[in-house]
Structure formats: structure tokens, C-alpha cells
Design a protein around this motif. Structure first.
Motif, short mmCIF file in Angstrom:
data_model
loop_
_atom_site.label_atom_id
_atom_site.label_comp_id
_atom_site.label_asym_id
_atom_site.label_seq_id
_atom_site.Cartn_x
_atom_site.Cartn_y
_atom_site.Cartn_z
N THR A 37 20.12 2.56 -7.88
CA THR A 37 18.91 1.91 -8.35
C THR A 37 18.06 1.50 -7.16
N ILE A 38 16.80 1.91 -7.16
CA ILE A 38 15.86 1.52 -6.11
C ILE A 38 14.95 0.42 -6.66
N SER A 39 14.62 -0.54 -5.81
CA SER A 39 13.71 -1.62 -6.19
C SER A 39 12.99 -2.13 -4.96
N ARG A 40 11.96 -2.93 -5.16
CA ARG A 40 11.22 -3.49 -4.03
C ARG A 40 10.75 -4.90 -4.35
N ASP A 41 10.59 -5.68 -3.28
CA ASP A 41 10.06 -7.03 -3.36
C ASP A 41 8.91 -7.10 -2.38
N ASN A 42 7.70 -6.94 -2.88
CA ASN A 42 6.54 -6.87 -2.00
C ASN A 42 6.27 -8.20 -1.28
N ALA A 43 6.65 -9.31 -1.88
CA ALA A 43 6.48 -10.60 -1.23
C ALA A 43 7.35 -10.73 0.01
N LYS A 44 8.46 -9.98 0.07
CA LYS A 44 9.38 -10.01 1.20
C LYS A 44 9.30 -8.76 2.07
N GLY A 79 6.20 -1.05 -7.80
CA GLY A 79 7.58 -1.14 -8.25
C GLY A 79 7.78 -0.76 -9.70
N VAL A 80 6.71 -0.41 -10.41
CA VAL A 80 6.81 -0.09 -11.83
C VAL A 80 7.49 1.25 -12.06
N SER A 81 7.21 2.24 -11.20
CA SER A 81 7.75 3.58 -11.38
C SER A 81 8.84 3.88 -10.36
N THR A 82 9.91 4.53 -10.81
CA THR A 82 10.98 4.97 -9.92
C THR A 82 11.35 6.41 -10.24
N TYR A 83 11.99 7.08 -9.28
CA TYR A 83 12.38 8.47 -9.44
C TYR A 83 13.64 8.71 -8.62
N ASP A 89 0.81 -1.22 0.00
CA ASP A 89 0.00 0.00 0.00
C ASP A 89 0.84 1.27 0.00
N TYR A 90 2.14 1.15 0.29
CA TYR A 90 2.98 2.31 0.54
C TYR A 90 3.95 2.61 -0.60
N THR A 91 4.05 3.91 -0.90
CA THR A 91 5.21 4.40 -1.62
C THR A 91 6.42 4.33 -0.69
N MET A 92 7.56 3.90 -1.22
CA MET A 92 8.78 3.78 -0.43
C MET A 92 9.85 4.72 -0.97
N GLY A 93 10.58 5.34 -0.05
CA GLY A 93 11.63 6.26 -0.45
C GLY A 93 12.90 6.09 0.36
N TRP A 94 14.00 6.58 -0.20
CA TRP A 94 15.27 6.69 0.51
C TRP A 94 15.67 8.16 0.59
N PHE A 95 16.11 8.58 1.78
CA PHE A 95 16.61 9.92 2.03
C PHE A 95 17.96 9.81 2.72
#
Length: 125
Positions: A69-76, A55-59, A31-37
Motif C-alpha cells: 500500500t502506497i500513501s502520502r502525507d503532504n503536510a509532512k 493522494g486520491v489515486s494509487t496504482y 506538486d509531484y507524483t511520487m513513486g516507488w521502484f
């Protein structure tokens, strides 16, 4: 509440690589957008990268574009930040963040509701 735990920080020489991970608690990670700062003493928190719910869109911030490179694994319930070609100016405390935010506000720290404890990245010259 959502709890976030960052791992993978450390000391690396300029030109090297590190991979950070952020593990989230809860049942609705997708449900969440994830970011790194990142932040250094005396400076305000700086946006690094964000990834959308699926995980389709990155910025990326201009300062890291082409290197990180940012990525996510929602299953984990995990988000990653792969950092290549590191520079001394990348040295900072890195935080991951989660929030139910509109994508067009993805680079604004105030839009994120939950924050990790931070992990230190130090790049030597």
C-alpha cells in the motif's frame, strides 16, 4: 532541486511486513507524483507503486497488488510504502522517486526527475 531520503529497509522473514518512508526536501512536495521502484543486480529498474499529487489515486504493479500500500502525507513531505506478506522475490534495493508527470505515465521510470539513494529490503525464506 528536490532531495529524497528513504528509511525503513531491513531484513525480514517471508510472510512478514516492513514499512518504508521517503522524506522530501523543498516547499512544493504536493506538486509531484511520487513513486516507488525496485532493482536487483543485472535487472532493469522495476515499477512498484505510484500515488498522485493529492493522494486520491494509487496504482500498483501486478506483482505487489493486494500486498503493498502506497500513501502520502503532504503536510509532512513524506510518502510511505507498507509491505505485507513479503516474499523472497521482493528482495531488492527500493527507490522512491518524484516527478511532474502525467498520471497515465506513472509507471515509467524515465518520467521521474528526482530519486532517493535507495534502501535495501531482504526477505529470507
Amino acid at each position: 532541486q528536490v532531495q529524497l531520503v528513504e528509511l525503513g529497509g531491513g531484513l525480514v522473514q517471508a510472510g512478514g511486513s516492513l514499512r518504508l518512508s521517503c522524506a522530501a526536501s523543498g516547499r512544493t512536495f504536493s506538486d509531484y507524483t511520487m513513486g516507488w521502484f525496485r532493482q536487483t543486480p543485472g535487472k532493469e529498474r522495476e515499477f512498484v507503486a505510484a500515488v498522485s499529487r493529492t493522494g486520491v489515486s494509487t496504482y500498483y504493479a501486478d506483482s505487489v497488488k493486494g500486498r503493498f500500500t502506497i500513501s502520502r502525507d503532504n503536510a509532512k513531505n513524506t510518502v510511505y510504502l507498507q509491505m505485507n506478506s513479503l516474499k523472497p522475490e521482493d528482495t531488492a534495493l527500493y527507490y522512491c522517486a518524484a516527478g511532474i508527470v502525467n498520471w497515465f505515465r506513472r509507471d515509467r521510470s524515465r518520467e521521474y526527475d528526482y530519486w532517493g539513494q535507495g534502501t535495501q529490503v531482504t526477505v529470507s525464506s
